[in-house]
Motif scaffolding. Sequence first.
Motif, PDB file in Angstrom:
ATOM      1  N   THR A  48       0.835  -1.191   0.000  1.00 15.76           N
ATOM      2  CA  THR A  48       0.000   0.000   0.000  1.00 15.76           C
ATOM      3  C   THR A  48       0.875   1.249   0.000  1.00 15.76           C
ATOM      4  O   THR A  48       1.976   1.257   0.546  1.00 15.76           O
ATOM      5  CB  THR A  48      -0.947   0.041   1.214  1.00 15.76           C
ATOM      6  OG1 THR A  48      -0.176  -0.054   2.419  1.00 15.76           O
ATOM      7  CG2 THR A  48      -1.951  -1.096   1.152  1.00 15.76           C
ATOM      8  N   VAL A  49       0.341   2.287  -0.635  1.00 12.03           N
ATOM      9  CA  VAL A  49       1.011   3.589  -0.683  1.00 12.03           C
ATOM     10  C   VAL A  49      -0.013   4.638  -0.288  1.00 12.03           C
ATOM     11  O   VAL A  49      -1.111   4.693  -0.869  1.00 12.03           O
ATOM     12  CB  VAL A  49       1.561   3.892  -2.085  1.00 12.03           C
ATOM     13  CG1 VAL A  49       2.173   5.296  -2.116  1.00 12.03           C
ATOM     14  CG2 VAL A  49       2.585   2.853  -2.504  1.00 12.03           C
ATOM     15  N   GLU A  50       0.327   5.480   0.681  1.00 12.45           N
ATOM     16  CA  GLU A  50      -0.576   6.554   1.089  1.00 12.45           C
ATOM     17  C   GLU A  50      -0.282   7.807   0.273  1.00 12.45           C
ATOM     18  O   GLU A  50       0.876   8.184   0.074  1.00 12.45           O
ATOM     19  CB  GLU A  50      -0.426   6.848   2.582  1.00 12.45           C
ATOM     20  CG  GLU A  50      -1.449   7.855   3.091  1.00 12.45           C
ATOM     21  CD  GLU A  50      -1.373   8.059   4.592  1.00 12.45           C
ATOM     22  OE1 GLU A  50      -1.997   9.023   5.081  1.00 12.45           O
ATOM     23  OE2 GLU A  50      -0.673   7.270   5.256  1.00 12.45           O
ATOM     24  N   LEU A  51      -1.358   8.441  -0.219  1.00 15.74           N
ATOM     25  CA  LEU A  51      -1.250   9.649  -1.026  1.00 15.74           C
ATOM     26  C   LEU A  51      -2.099  10.742  -0.396  1.00 15.74           C
ATOM     27  O   LEU A  51      -3.120  10.468   0.235  1.00 15.74           O
ATOM     28  CB  LEU A  51      -1.755   9.410  -2.455  1.00 15.74           C
ATOM     29  CG  LEU A  51      -1.268   8.158  -3.185  1.00 15.74           C
ATOM     30  CD1 LEU A  51      -2.070   7.945  -4.450  1.00 15.74           C
ATOM     31  CD2 LEU A  51       0.208   8.282  -3.506  1.00 15.74           C
ATOM     32  N   SER A  52      -1.699  11.991  -0.608  1.00 14.76           N
ATOM     33  CA  SER A  52      -2.493  13.111  -0.131  1.00 14.76           C
ATOM     34  C   SER A  52      -2.312  14.283  -1.081  1.00 14.76           C
ATOM     35  O   SER A  52      -1.186  14.593  -1.484  1.00 14.76           O
ATOM     36  CB  SER A  52      -2.079  13.517   1.288  1.00 14.76           C
ATOM     37  OG  SER A  52      -2.876  14.598   1.747  1.00 14.76           O
ATOM     38  N   ALA A  53      -3.424  14.915  -1.454  1.00 12.55           N
ATOM     39  CA  ALA A  53      -3.395  16.076  -2.342  1.00 12.55           C
ATOM     40  C   ALA A  53      -4.328  17.129  -1.784  1.00 12.55           C
ATOM     41  O   ALA A  53      -5.335  16.808  -1.129  1.00 12.55           O
ATOM     42  CB  ALA A  53      -3.817  15.686  -3.756  1.00 12.55           C
ATOM     43  N   PRO A  54      -4.044  18.410  -2.022  1.00 10.17           N
ATOM     44  CA  PRO A  54      -4.960  19.460  -1.572  1.00 10.17           C
ATOM     45  C   PRO A  54      -6.332  19.273  -2.196  1.00 10.17           C
ATOM     46  O   PRO A  54      -6.456  18.714  -3.294  1.00 10.17           O
ATOM     47  CB  PRO A  54      -4.303  20.752  -2.074  1.00 10.17           C
ATOM     48  CG  PRO A  54      -2.885  20.390  -2.326  1.00 10.17           C
ATOM     49  CD  PRO A  54      -2.879  18.949  -2.718  1.00 10.17           C
ATOM     50  N   PRO A  55      -7.412  19.740  -1.518  1.00  7.20           N
ATOM     51  CA  PRO A  55      -8.754  19.561  -2.059  1.00  7.20           C
ATOM     52  C   PRO A  55      -8.989  20.345  -3.337  1.00  7.20           C
ATOM     53  O   PRO A  55      -9.846  19.996  -4.137  1.00  7.20           O
ATOM     54  CB  PRO A  55      -9.666  20.052  -0.935  1.00  7.20           C
ATOM     55  CG  PRO A  55      -8.807  20.964  -0.117  1.00  7.20           C
ATOM     56  CD  PRO A  55      -7.427  20.406  -0.205  1.00  7.20           C
ATOM     57  N   GLY A  56      -8.233  21.414  -3.578  1.00  2.84           N
ATOM     58  CA  GLY A  56      -8.366  22.208  -4.799  1.00  2.84           C
ATOM     59  C   GLY A  56      -7.185  22.005  -5.708  1.00  2.84           C
ATOM     60  O   GLY A  56      -6.190  21.367  -5.362  1.00  2.84           O
ATOM     61  N   GLY A  57      -7.268  22.554  -6.923  1.00  2.00           N
ATOM     62  CA  GLY A  57      -6.161  22.463  -7.854  1.00  2.00           C
ATOM     63  C   GLY A  57      -5.078  23.468  -7.495  1.00  2.00           C
ATOM     64  O   GLY A  57      -4.887  23.836  -6.344  1.00  2.00           O
ATOM     65  N   THR A  58      -4.354  23.935  -8.505  1.00  2.00           N
ATOM     66  CA  THR A  58      -3.296  24.916  -8.311  1.00  2.00           C
ATOM     67  C   THR A  58      -3.781  26.261  -8.820  1.00  2.00           C
ATOM     68  O   THR A  58      -3.935  26.457 -10.030  1.00  2.00           O
ATOM     69  CB  THR A  58      -2.018  24.490  -9.057  1.00  2.00           C
ATOM     70  OG1 THR A  58      -1.596  23.215  -8.565  1.00  2.00           O
ATOM     71  CG2 THR A  58      -0.916  25.506  -8.860  1.00  2.00           C
ATOM     72  N   GLY A  59      -4.064  27.201  -7.910  1.00  2.00           N
ATOM     73  CA  GLY A  59      -4.593  28.497  -8.333  1.00  2.00           C
ATOM     74  C   GLY A  59      -5.922  28.326  -9.027  1.00  2.00           C
ATOM     75  O   GLY A  59      -6.868  27.774  -8.467  1.00  2.00           O
ATOM     76  N   ALA A  60      -5.997  28.782 -10.282  1.00  2.00           N
ATOM     77  CA  ALA A  60      -7.228  28.648 -11.061  1.00  2.00           C
ATOM     78  C   ALA A  60      -7.178  27.460 -12.011  1.00  2.00           C
ATOM     79  O   ALA A  60      -7.994  27.360 -12.924  1.00  2.00           O
ATOM     80  CB  ALA A  60      -7.472  29.935 -11.853  1.00  2.00           C
ATOM     81  N   ALA A  61      -6.227  26.567 -11.806  1.00  2.00           N
ATOM     82  CA  ALA A  61      -6.040  25.442 -12.717  1.00  2.00           C
ATOM     83  C   ALA A  61      -6.491  24.139 -12.093  1.00  2.00           C
ATOM     84  O   ALA A  61      -6.437  23.950 -10.880  1.00  2.00           O
ATOM     85  CB  ALA A  61      -4.573  25.339 -13.135  1.00  2.00           C
ATOM     86  N   ALA A  62      -6.936  23.222 -12.951  1.00  2.09           N
ATOM     87  CA  ALA A  62      -7.186  21.847 -12.536  1.00  2.09           C
ATOM     88  C   ALA A  62      -5.880  21.069 -12.668  1.00  2.09           C
ATOM     89  O   ALA A  62      -5.051  21.367 -13.537  1.00  2.09           O
ATOM     90  CB  ALA A  62      -8.265  21.214 -13.393  1.00  2.09           C
TER      91      ALA A  62
END
Length: 338
Positions: A300-314
């Motif tokens: 298993t590998v744990e991942l985490s990303a912010p709930p939004g994109g980067t600035g106004a980008a997806a």
Amino acid sequence: MTPPAHDTPRRPQGEGPPPTYTPWLVVRAAPGDQGARPLPAGAVYYASPDIAAAPADAWGRVRAGDPVTVSVTAQNLGHAAAPGVRARFWWADPSAGLTPQQATFIGASDRTPIAAGLAETLTCTTPWTPVFVNGGHECLVVEIASLSDPLTSTFRPDLDRHVGQRNVTVLSPQGEPQRIVLTLANPFGEDARTTLYVRTFQITGFERLPGFGLPLSPADTLLHVDDPVLAEPLAALGAEVTAPEPGRGLWIGDAVVDADARCGGYPDAVLDDLRQRRAPGHDFGRPAAEADIPAAGTATVELSAPPGGTGAAAVVHRLTQVCDDVDIGGYTLLSLPL
């Protein structure tokens, strides 16, 4: 019966349906897919645009606790009708190398004939109620078959045009950050060095996708944003696609082998076909995690990303699992600005 609801260029002769009086059922892996299998190494076959869940928002996200209807658009690109086509549906926690033993059966559709050159939407007669676990990420797997055009390689969209897989995001009422535990599976009968690779795309102007009239949904367009079929319509939309540093904004932990877990596997014939797809030296992206996984074992590998994109980008993060130079599967994370 309805014609397929998209207009994509035909592949070169010999890569699509054979010129014989037979059906040719297809669940597309990508926008221009006409059923040629096996797919090349690195192909994105785990984000089928033909699998749908409803109700969902404009980006294909469903809500936890609400019953959902899952369906698949099955095309018959052959020269003969396919009688009694039936679809079967499963859900599973995120896995880059999904095997049948890791999935939970949802149900099946009624049997439906599909005439040559047409498509039908096959709907599961049993609703699926998603729950918010594992960061709100799940996988849907669909298999279609007819007596005159049967399944050949269960759970392998890269080997069998009758199989489709799609990632689904389950919305949290609190809008929490995207956290996910991704399973890496070694389906082979021997230990395998396994690497998880990441490739990242950033898309500006994506907010114009809903209502633009593209042949794919907004979510499918982002998931396949580098597909050549979409280059011209994206340019007409004014969307800009760039490739930042792979994995930017995405935290990826170490791969941890589970000594007791077993993923099951596939029939020997399917494993032989998988080995034929070995692609040493292929560029899958940046290596992000590695482990030696025992035969039929998992990590298993744990991942985490912010709930939004980067600035106004997806932002689209594409993750690919490779076992001893064999592309086993992948998973895509889509982050949209809040």
